[in-house]
Design an enzyme around this catalytic site. Sequence first.
Site, PDB file in Angstrom:
ATOM      1  N   HIS A 213       1.111  27.527 -19.672  1.00  0.00           N
ATOM      2  CA  HIS A 213       2.193  26.823 -20.369  1.00  0.00           C
ATOM      3  C   HIS A 213       3.521  27.522 -20.078  1.00  0.00           C
ATOM      4  CE1 HIS A 213       4.337  24.696 -23.551  1.00  0.00           C
ATOM      5  NE2 HIS A 213       4.834  25.877 -23.913  1.00  0.00           N
TER       6      HIS A 213
ATOM      7  N   GLY B 296       0.846  -1.186   0.000  1.00  0.00           N
ATOM      8  CA  GLY B 296       0.000   0.000   0.000  1.00  0.00           C
ATOM      9  C   GLY B 296       0.880   1.233   0.000  1.00  0.00           C
TER      10      GLY B 296
END
Length: 464
Positions: A443, A181
């Site tokens: 961007h 996990g």
Amino acid sequence: MADTFDLIVLGSGPGGYVAAIRGAQLGLKVAIVERERLGGICLNWGCIPTKALLRTSEIYHYMTHAGDYGLKADNIGFDLAKIVDRSRKVSGQLNAGVKGLMKKNKITVVEGFGTITAKGKLSVKQGNGTVDLEAKHILVATGARARDLPFAKADGKRIWTYRHAMVPEVMPTKLLVIGSGAIGVEFASFYNDMGADVTIVEMLPRILPVEDEEVSAFMEKRLTKDGIKIVTGAALEKIDTGADGVKATIKGKDGKSTTEDYSHVIVAIGIVPNTEEIGLEKLGVQTERGHIKVDGFGRTNVEGIYAIGDVTGAPWLAHKASHEGIVCVEKLTGGSPHPFETWNIPGCTYSRPQVASVGLTEAKAKEAGRDIKVGKFPFIGNGKAIALGEADGFIKTVFDAKTGELLGAHMVGAEVTELIQGYVVARQLETTEHELMETVFAHPTLSEMMHESVLGAYGRAIHF
């Protein structure tokens, strides 16, 4: 006479201390009872100090790969004691911060082990006696602890829980991690990056079993490439500890058993709720497999007794506990919060690379009978990821084909634990694919991959 309050919170983890603060903000006279350190497991032995360790291993990885960035770094090494000390100082700083918040909000802190003795009554055992408290509302936020192997209990020397793994006196040479996990994978990642020979053993067919299958497959391939041995569908049969190491016998998926030597073992097979000896049985508070049963507002079957966080069951996450605490306190003070639900809780694994997800996996969506559209965009198609030298990974989105509802999002790669919140907010606002497609993403950023993944689900991806 007992000290009287409006609200007593038993446990000061991220659920307990947040609930206490919210109660104080709403005008309640609040006390919080803690047997160890303010902040609970998360702040002192879990979320925070592990991230400090993982940051160290991340930097160490970059230093040992400096040549990839046109840099030179010779004679790279580390001081384990200083690594641990830094982690503990980070934890200590935040512990002090919680103390400050208690003082700021005029919350009474009572140190000791608290037991509910009757409705509205709580006794706190301290070194020199007991302190009796009374309140109309008692909120149980006692959390959970690591589950031991029944045939090999952690000794802190050769067999470790997460607590031992955070304060190692020596660096393991050959480490066995039982369980894959988030906790198991994070420690495997840390110790592997620091130079240990690491093996992960998982009884289920794949690692990170709660994640999307493609994410699990990617992580297994990537961790294997980084030198971690992964054995799935396997069971630990026996452990023999000695002065110099551990012998572990593992039964593989083929039914054959093999025995191998390791220097240390980390047991990461789940948790056990801290519900013993706090008075629940006497009051008749209902539990299920040790976890306290509650409704969407943290109310138990006994009036005036509430519970939140790990002690109430999965998902065992700090942010789940905090939100539960706020909902519970706002409701008991007469507010009208939405009942707590688990449908939009993000899960994060801070390994290298990171994993993050929210909502339904592709498989779960299909099992639910949904007609779906799936988008997937790789890190290699993103300019920022390439510039960072982190071009491994992908982002996957799952939509309802009929309504455009964002059913789930699943990520693996650099900094995805920061990116996932964008999808969490989108789901909370019930955003459809249309709004996400029309959103402008800056961007160059990693977040552009989130946009491209959405576009990809509808055949409109631009850069891949």
